[in-house]
Design a protein around this motif. Structure first.
Motif, PDB file in Angstrom:
ATOM      1  N   ARG A 178       4.548   2.807 -17.846  1.00  0.00           N
ATOM      2  CA  ARG A 178       3.567   3.834 -17.420  1.00  0.00           C
ATOM      3  C   ARG A 178       2.895   4.183 -15.881  1.00  0.00           C
ATOM      4  N   LEU A 179       1.874   2.884 -15.381  1.00  0.00           N
ATOM      5  CA  LEU A 179       1.142   2.645 -14.379  1.00  0.00           C
ATOM      6  C   LEU A 179       1.896   2.980 -13.165  1.00  0.00           C
ATOM      7  N   ARG A 180       3.708   2.929 -13.209  1.00  0.00           N
ATOM      8  CA  ARG A 180       3.785   2.890 -11.763  1.00  0.00           C
ATOM      9  C   ARG A 180       3.630   3.769 -11.294  1.00  0.00           C
ATOM     10  N   PRO A 181       3.923   5.851 -12.119  1.00  0.00           N
ATOM     11  CA  PRO A 181       3.872   6.940 -11.414  1.00  0.00           C
ATOM     12  C   PRO A 181       2.023   6.873 -11.007  1.00  0.00           C
ATOM     13  N   VAL A 182       1.197   6.223 -11.153  1.00  0.00           N
ATOM     14  CA  VAL A 182      -0.378   5.831 -11.488  1.00  0.00           C
ATOM     15  C   VAL A 182      -0.658   4.999  -9.903  1.00  0.00           C
ATOM     16  N   TYR A 183       0.100   3.805  -9.864  1.00  0.00           N
ATOM     17  CA  TYR A 183       0.452   3.838  -8.628  1.00  0.00           C
ATOM     18  C   TYR A 183       0.873   3.937  -7.140  1.00  0.00           C
ATOM     19  N   GLY A 184       1.653   5.266  -8.062  1.00  0.00           N
ATOM     20  CA  GLY A 184       2.600   5.529  -6.946  1.00  0.00           C
ATOM     21  C   GLY A 184       3.589   4.176  -6.568  1.00  0.00           C
ATOM     22  N   HIS A 232      -4.226  -5.921 -20.206  1.00  0.00           N
ATOM     23  CA  HIS A 232      -3.331  -7.012 -20.749  1.00  0.00           C
ATOM     24  C   HIS A 232      -3.737  -8.424 -20.509  1.00  0.00           C
ATOM     25  N   GLY A 233      -4.816  -9.083 -20.048  1.00  0.00           N
ATOM     26  CA  GLY A 233      -4.986 -10.377 -19.896  1.00  0.00           C
ATOM     27  C   GLY A 233      -3.624 -11.558 -19.537  1.00  0.00           C
ATOM     28  N   VAL A 234      -1.994 -10.541 -18.744  1.00  0.00           N
ATOM     29  CA  VAL A 234      -1.785 -11.690 -18.477  1.00  0.00           C
ATOM     30  C   VAL A 234      -1.445 -12.135 -17.288  1.00  0.00           C
ATOM     31  N   SER A 235      -1.188 -13.658 -16.878  1.00  0.00           N
ATOM     32  CA  SER A 235      -1.484 -14.231 -15.479  1.00  0.00           C
ATOM     33  C   SER A 235      -0.792 -13.567 -14.362  1.00  0.00           C
ATOM     34  N   ARG A 236      -1.051 -13.883 -13.186  1.00  0.00           N
ATOM     35  CA  ARG A 236      -0.811 -12.630 -11.853  1.00  0.00           C
ATOM     36  C   ARG A 236       0.617 -12.945 -12.207  1.00  0.00           C
ATOM     37  N   ASP A 237       1.317 -14.181 -11.838  1.00  0.00           N
ATOM     38  CA  ASP A 237       2.558 -14.331 -12.129  1.00  0.00           C
ATOM     39  C   ASP A 237       3.737 -13.376 -12.697  1.00  0.00           C
ATOM     40  N   GLU A 238       2.624 -13.611 -14.524  1.00  0.00           N
ATOM     41  CA  GLU A 238       3.666 -12.425 -15.114  1.00  0.00           C
ATOM     42  C   GLU A 238       3.177 -11.254 -15.215  1.00  0.00           C
ATOM     43  N   ALA A 239       2.481 -10.525 -14.669  1.00  0.00           N
ATOM     44  CA  ALA A 239       2.031  -9.934 -14.168  1.00  0.00           C
ATOM     45  C   ALA A 239       3.000  -8.942 -13.387  1.00  0.00           C
ATOM     46  N   LEU A 240       3.112  -9.816 -11.968  1.00  0.00           N
ATOM     47  CA  LEU A 240       4.114  -9.551 -10.546  1.00  0.00           C
ATOM     48  C   LEU A 240       5.384  -9.287 -11.221  1.00  0.00           C
ATOM     49  N   THR A 241       6.317 -10.011 -12.258  1.00  0.00           N
ATOM     50  CA  THR A 241       7.365 -10.366 -13.296  1.00  0.00           C
ATOM     51  C   THR A 241       7.522  -8.539 -14.254  1.00  0.00           C
ATOM     52  N   PHE A 242       5.814  -8.365 -15.273  1.00  0.00           N
ATOM     53  CA  PHE A 242       5.852  -7.140 -15.720  1.00  0.00           C
ATOM     54  C   PHE A 242       6.894  -6.136 -14.755  1.00  0.00           C
ATOM     55  N   ALA A 243       6.445  -5.956 -13.980  1.00  0.00           N
ATOM     56  CA  ALA A 243       6.213  -4.957 -12.549  1.00  0.00           C
ATOM     57  C   ALA A 243       7.329  -4.739 -11.600  1.00  0.00           C
ATOM     58  N   GLU A 289       0.843  -1.663   0.295  1.00  0.00           N
ATOM     59  CA  GLU A 289       0.271   0.012   0.191  1.00  0.00           C
ATOM     60  C   GLU A 289       0.837   1.263  -0.272  1.00  0.00           C
ATOM     61  N   MET A 290       2.423   1.068   0.395  1.00  0.00           N
ATOM     62  CA  MET A 290       3.391   2.006   0.035  1.00  0.00           C
ATOM     63  C   MET A 290       3.343   2.562  -1.160  1.00  0.00           C
ATOM     64  N   PRO A 291       4.241   3.521  -1.593  1.00  0.00           N
ATOM     65  CA  PRO A 291       5.471   3.541  -2.870  1.00  0.00           C
ATOM     66  C   PRO A 291       6.391   2.526  -2.337  1.00  0.00           C
ATOM     67  N   ASP A 292       7.141   1.579  -3.553  1.00  0.00           N
ATOM     68  CA  ASP A 292       7.869   0.829  -3.306  1.00  0.00           C
ATOM     69  C   ASP A 292       9.671   1.774  -3.277  1.00  0.00           C
ATOM     70  N   ARG A 321       3.278   0.850  -6.575  1.00  0.00           N
ATOM     71  CA  ARG A 321       2.958  -0.538  -5.851  1.00  0.00           C
ATOM     72  C   ARG A 321       3.254  -1.291  -6.732  1.00  0.00           C
ATOM     73  N   LYS A 322       4.151  -2.112  -6.929  1.00  0.00           N
ATOM     74  CA  LYS A 322       4.339  -3.162  -7.634  1.00  0.00           C
ATOM     75  C   LYS A 322       2.953  -4.105  -7.702  1.00  0.00           C
ATOM     76  N   ALA A 323       2.106  -4.936  -6.580  1.00  0.00           N
ATOM     77  CA  ALA A 323       0.889  -5.294  -6.962  1.00  0.00           C
ATOM     78  C   ALA A 323      -0.906  -4.377  -6.948  1.00  0.00           C
ATOM     79  N   LYS A 324      -0.695  -3.054  -6.772  1.00  0.00           N
ATOM     80  CA  LYS A 324      -1.171  -2.498  -7.888  1.00  0.00           C
ATOM     81  C   LYS A 324      -1.059  -1.950  -9.358  1.00  0.00           C
ATOM     82  N   VAL A 325       0.194  -2.375  -9.703  1.00  0.00           N
ATOM     83  CA  VAL A 325       0.706  -2.350 -11.063  1.00  0.00           C
ATOM     84  C   VAL A 325      -0.415  -4.048 -11.958  1.00  0.00           C
ATOM     85  N   ALA A 326       0.416  -4.540 -11.250  1.00  0.00           N
ATOM     86  CA  ALA A 326       0.372  -6.097 -12.170  1.00  0.00           C
ATOM     87  C   ALA A 326      -0.903  -6.390 -11.513  1.00  0.00           C
TER      88      ALA A 326
END
Length: 223
Positions: free
Chosen positions: A179-185, A199-210, A20-23, A187-192
């Motif tokens: 692009r989403l990083r500043p939108v969600y401060g 984009h319809g990626v899996s949760r694990d894939e999204a966390l890797t992208f983030a 819930e905080m900036p990373d 926060r890796k979980a929010k970006v994922a």
């Protein structure tokens, strides 16, 4: 190698690992109040003093009695703007502490009702506690930032090599993560979560992208 950009991870950036905080390094209004109290040589400064500084930095402030507006007291030299908000709580990157100190030096406040008072001992303790918290956060994030980062664009993919790990990622999704990083401060979980939705990626894939987007952001890479 042609088409390859090499970035060394900055050694002065670190993160707080709360979803819930900036990373990345950040200061709260309480930290800024401790800085102001230390520079004023007093026991403490209320966080309402920081809020008042921000309010008085506005170009126009409504005046209820007249229905008009007035110029903020600090409009010509505004208090440093927050880098973002966690809920309703403003936060500042920790490397802006010097900027905040310089602002307080230009605007010393020691009159009645300015939100400060007391002795020196407690202010020193608060400053030491804030410094300790920042140092511990630096250690926590340094372990997740690669020492060597190599980025190579290959068609619709981006090849990222980080300390022996290699990632072949969809360029469009990785660009969206940046692009989403500043939108969600940051926060890796929010970006994922946003990447899963958009984009319809899996949760694990999204966390890797983030995660990789965070590395690129800290290294100053923009796709």
């Amino acid at each position: 190698m042609e088409g390859v950009l090499t970035y060394g991870a900055p050694d002065n950036q670190f993160a707080v690992g709360d979803a819930e905080m900036p990373d990345h390094p950040f200061l709260t209004t309480a930290d800024l109040a401790a800085i102001g109290a230390r520079l004023a040589g007093v026991d403490s400064m209320k966080i309402t003093a920081i809020q008042r500084n921000m309010f008085e930095s506005r170009e126009e402030i409504p005046v209820r009695a007249t229905g008009g507006t007035r110029r903020g007291k600090y409009a010509d030299d505004p208090f440093p703007k927050p880098d973002g908000y966690a809920g309703t709580m403003p936060w500042w990157h920790v490397h802006r502490a010097d900027e905040v100190e310089e602002w307080f030096k230009r605007h010393p406040r020691r009159q009645k009702g300015d939100g400060i008072g007391g002795g020196v001992r407690r202010a020193d303790a608060q400053a030491r506690q804030a410094a300790h918290r920042v140092a511990e956060a630096e250690k926590a994030v340094a372990s997740d930032l690669p020492v060597r980062l190599v980025v190579n664009r290959a068609g619709d993919q981006v090849v990222v090599k980080a300390d022996g790990e290699e990632f072949r990622l969809d360029a469009a999704v990785l660009a969206a993560a940046l692009r989403l990083r500043p939108v969600y401060g940051g926060r890796k979980a929010k970006v994922a979560s946003a990447l899963v939705r958009e984009h319809g990626v899996s949760r694990d894939e999204a966390l890797t992208f983030a995660r990789v987007a965070r590395w690129l952001s800290h290294a100053g890479v923009d796709l």
